[in-house]
Design an enzyme around this catalytic site. Structure first.
Site, short mmCIF file in Angstrom:
data_model
loop_
_atom_site.label_atom_id
_atom_site.label_comp_id
_atom_site.label_asym_id
_atom_site.label_seq_id
_atom_site.Cartn_x
_atom_site.Cartn_y
_atom_site.Cartn_z
N LYS A 129 0.85 -1.20 0.00
CA LYS A 129 0.00 0.00 0.00
C LYS A 129 0.89 1.25 0.00
O LYS A 129 0.69 2.16 -0.78
CB LYS A 129 -0.88 -0.05 1.24
CG LYS A 129 -1.88 1.04 1.37
CD LYS A 129 -2.79 0.76 2.56
CE LYS A 129 -3.54 2.01 2.97
NZ LYS A 129 -4.36 1.79 4.17
N GLU A 177 10.59 -4.73 4.30
CA GLU A 177 10.65 -6.12 3.86
C GLU A 177 10.32 -6.25 2.38
O GLU A 177 11.05 -6.89 1.60
CB GLU A 177 9.65 -6.99 4.65
CG GLU A 177 9.95 -7.14 6.12
CD GLU A 177 9.35 -6.05 6.98
OE1 GLU A 177 9.06 -4.94 6.45
OE2 GLU A 177 9.18 -6.28 8.18
N GLY A 190 -4.74 -2.30 5.38
CA GLY A 190 -3.95 -3.42 4.86
C GLY A 190 -4.56 -4.78 5.18
O GLY A 190 -4.70 -5.65 4.31
N ARG A 191 -4.96 -4.97 6.44
CA ARG A 191 -5.46 -6.29 6.84
C ARG A 191 -6.87 -6.59 6.32
O ARG A 191 -7.40 -7.67 6.54
CB ARG A 191 -5.38 -6.44 8.36
CG ARG A 191 -6.06 -5.35 9.16
CD ARG A 191 -5.63 -5.39 10.61
NE ARG A 191 -6.09 -4.27 11.39
CZ ARG A 191 -5.46 -3.10 11.48
NH1 ARG A 191 -4.35 -2.89 10.81
NH2 ARG A 191 -5.94 -2.15 12.26
N GLU A 218 -4.14 -7.12 15.26
CA GLU A 218 -3.64 -5.80 14.86
C GLU A 218 -4.76 -4.77 15.02
O GLU A 218 -4.51 -3.59 15.23
CB GLU A 218 -3.13 -5.83 13.40
CG GLU A 218 -2.24 -4.64 13.06
CD GLU A 218 -1.51 -4.78 11.73
OE1 GLU A 218 -0.29 -4.98 11.73
OE2 GLU A 218 -2.17 -4.69 10.68
N HIS A 232 -4.12 -34.31 17.78
CA HIS A 232 -2.94 -35.09 18.16
C HIS A 232 -1.83 -34.18 18.67
O HIS A 232 -0.68 -34.59 18.71
CB HIS A 232 -2.46 -35.92 16.97
CG HIS A 232 -3.48 -36.97 16.59
ND1 HIS A 232 -3.49 -38.23 17.14
CD2 HIS A 232 -4.54 -36.91 15.76
CE1 HIS A 232 -4.50 -38.92 16.63
NE2 HIS A 232 -5.16 -38.14 15.79
N LYS A 281 9.80 -1.18 14.27
CA LYS A 281 10.34 -0.86 12.93
C LYS A 281 11.37 0.25 13.05
O LYS A 281 12.45 0.19 12.45
CB LYS A 281 9.23 -0.38 12.00
CG LYS A 281 8.24 -1.42 11.54
CD LYS A 281 7.30 -0.78 10.51
CE LYS A 281 6.05 -1.60 10.30
NZ LYS A 281 5.04 -0.93 9.49
O1 F6P Z 1 3.30 -3.46 9.81
C1 F6P Z 1 1.95 -3.38 9.69
C2 F6P Z 1 1.45 -3.03 8.33
O2 F6P Z 1 1.29 -1.66 8.21
C3 F6P Z 1 0.16 -3.77 8.07
O3 F6P Z 1 -0.93 -3.17 8.62
C4 F6P Z 1 0.15 -3.87 6.60
O4 F6P Z 1 -0.73 -4.84 6.19
C5 F6P Z 1 1.60 -4.21 6.32
O5 F6P Z 1 2.30 -3.46 7.29
C6 F6P Z 1 2.11 -3.96 4.94
O6 F6P Z 1 2.08 -2.62 4.56
P1 F6P Z 1 2.25 -2.19 3.05
O7 F6P Z 1 1.14 -2.78 2.27
O8 F6P Z 1 2.21 -0.70 3.04
O9 F6P Z 1 3.59 -2.70 2.56
#
Ligand code: F6P
Length: 527
Positions: A209, A215, A269-270, A355, A386, A513
């Site tokens: 987003k 990452e 995002g979620r 979250e 199990h 972060k």
């Molecule tokens: O670290 C949390 C977060 O902001 C989430 O809410 C989101 O889904 C994820 O990081 C990824 O963010 P982006 O889509 O901006 O890379």
């Protein structure tokens, strides 16, 4: 208009619930079932292909009445309307929360800052459809003119968990494209995923987003370097597409503007798998199946928006969850799916729920004086029987559980399915009704092992009285999966309103972060 700001513990309903709890804490499920011959029927709600049986919970009609009163008193109805109509209910980020609009088939406009957002949604869906059709049909060619065989989704959090869970859950319906997911900044994860891929026939979907996430950008750059070992920069546009709100950063990466799928700040995002973030889903399953997923979610949204609280499944789920969190002091809830396809569902739900509702400050900015957001975890049946189910049956903690099952299996392997479903029904029964000392006595007698009675009796008894919900669908399809996901999304929403917290920001993920960034910078200086 802002959400109302009502401390749930100051409501008349909460005070009634507290009084009622002094009696309810002694509830015995066995007795509740004995007292009401129709208990199962009385505490089951059916909607479309779904039946929600909450009879094995520590509650009666009076509990239900007080819980529903609580929902009325915090004006959940008003909050639902504000949510669906684009009010900026994510007040700390000054944003509307409109993932429900992404799946809506309604022609009604939805305004954010006086602009109707629905035309943009329709355009984005058409773009997803055209693009996924082109790739699936083989019309989209790689840099050596070969059709695409593999898709790699590069994203993290909501830009990974939703699409990954759905692609896994619906792989029965998948087409010939192989779909992979890279999320962790762990380089081993990246190279394990791409090691056997052919750059000539692989399409990378970078989902972010913000397009600033450490990452995702690290992984995207590493993968682009890997790609450039066999191709040139002019080939990047044929193999990399993006889903983002940050057009400039995407174009700087080398992606063609035409191949950017939009996101909007009013999609968290979620909760974003219904948007362009679901591109990997549309590629893996075809657009029609993606649309069916959206339609299922919309069906549940309508039920949620239009049904009175006492028959409203997500509202009931939210209220029951609150009953255990705030009155029985339960810390966690288990999501136990009797479909192997749902193996990623708990992981997905952890983000959606934890979250959102892992917040310690209320909508006034004051520390809450009551528990919020429970710990979500789970597994798939019968594997978990199990492993961790021992703790649920005989441990010291009360862990309310949701059992999710399907009447029909996809491969129609009747022998397997009847065994699976026998276990699906046996577990909630065992949790609820346990095994008495008399039962153990009888069992040992039958086995001719009565001499062991005094040593084994306490270990072989099951206290029972452990709560669960039974969530049963006809069959796992894109549509019923959409219903299931929306049902839990709405449960999360309900609980955020009840707890008087803001569910749609996530400042709690920032500090770590920032510190990681500082550590990285100091490492660069010392090296
Ligand atoms: O670290 C949390 C977060 O902001 C989430 O809410 C989101 O889904 C994820 O990081 C990824 O963010 P982006 O889509 O901006 O890379």
């Amino acid at each position: 208009m802002a959400l109302k700001n009502i401390n749930p513990t100051q409501t008349a309903a909460w005070i009634e619930l507290e009084k009622h709890y002094s009696e309810a804490k002694e509830f015995q499920l066995k007795k509740l079932f004995k007292e009401d011959a129709n208990r199962q029927e009385n505490f089951t709600r059916n909607f479309d292909a779904l039946s929600f049986d909450f009879s094995k919970n520590l509650l009666n009609q009076e509990t239900l009445k007080h819980l529903v009163d609580l929902a009325e008193e915090v004006d959940l109805k008003d909050a639902i309307e504000k949510y669906f109509t684009g009010d900026k209910i994510n007040a700390t980020e000054k944003r509307a929360v409109l993932h429900t609009a992404l799946r809506s088939n309604s022609e009604a406009p939805i305004y954010v800052d006086d602009k109707d957002v629905t035309p943009k949604i329709r355009t984005a869906l058409r773009k997803i459809k055209a693009f996924s059709n082109k790739v699936i049909s083989g019309k989209w060619k790689g840099y050596t003119d070969k059709p695409i065989t593999d898709i790699v989704n590069i994203g993290i959090g909501g830009s990974d968990l939703g699409p990954m869970m759905v692609v896994e859950a619906l792989k029965f319906y998948k087409n010939k494209l192989n779909t992979h997911f890279v999320s962790n900044v762990d380089g081993d994860h990246v190279f394990e995923t791409i090691k056997d891929l052919n750059p000539e026939t692989t399409l990378f979907v970078i989902v972010s987003k913000t397009f600033t996430t450490q990452e995702t950008l690290t992984n995207a750059n590493t993968i682009r370097d890997w790609f450039l070992k066999s191709a040139t920069v002019f080939d990047v546009a044929k193999h990399f597409v993006a889903v983002s709100t940050n057009l400039k950063a995407v174009v700087d990466f080398g992606i063609d503007k035409k191949n950017v799928f939009p996101m909007w700040d009013w999609v968290g995002g979620r909760f974003s798998l219904w948007s362009g973030v679901g591109l990997s889903i549309a590629l893996a399953l075809g657009f029609d199946q993606f649309r069916a997923l959206l339609d299922g979610a919309e069906k549940m949204d309508q039920h949620f928006r239009n049904t009175e609280f006492s028959n409203n499944i997500p509202v009931l789920m939210g209220l029951i969850g609150l009953w255990y969190t705030n009155f029985y002091d339960c810390e966690s809830e288990a999501i136990l799916s009797y479909s192997h396809y749902l193996s990623k569902f708990p992981e997905y739900l952890q983000q959606a729920s934890m979250e959102s509702n892992g917040k310690g400050v209320d909508r006034n900015g004051n520390p809450v004086t009551y528990q919020t957001g429970s710990i979500v975890w789970g597994g798939v049946g019968t594997n978990m029987q199990h492993s961790f189910m021992q703790l649920l049956h005989q441990g010291t903690k009360m862990i309310p559980a949701d059992f999710i099952g399907y009447k029909e299996s996809l491969y129609k392997e009747e022998e397997h399915h009847s065994k699976l479903m026998a276990n699906f029904y046996a577990q909630p029964q065992a949790l609820a009704f346990g095994k008495t000392r008399e039962d153990v006595h009888l069992e040992l007698k039958v086995k001719g092992e009565l001499d062991q009675l005094s040593t084994l009796l306490p270990f072989k008894t099951f206290t029972g009285n452990r709560p669960s919900n039974i969530i049963l669908f006809e069959k796992l399809t894109p549509e019923t999966l959409g219903m299931l996901i929306s049902m839990y999304e709405q449960k999360v929403f309900v609980q955020g309103i009840l707890w008087n917290i803001y569910s749609f920001d996530q400042f709690g993920v920032e500090l770590g972060k920032e510190l990681a960034k500082k550590i990285l910078e100091s490492q660069k200086i010392t090296n």
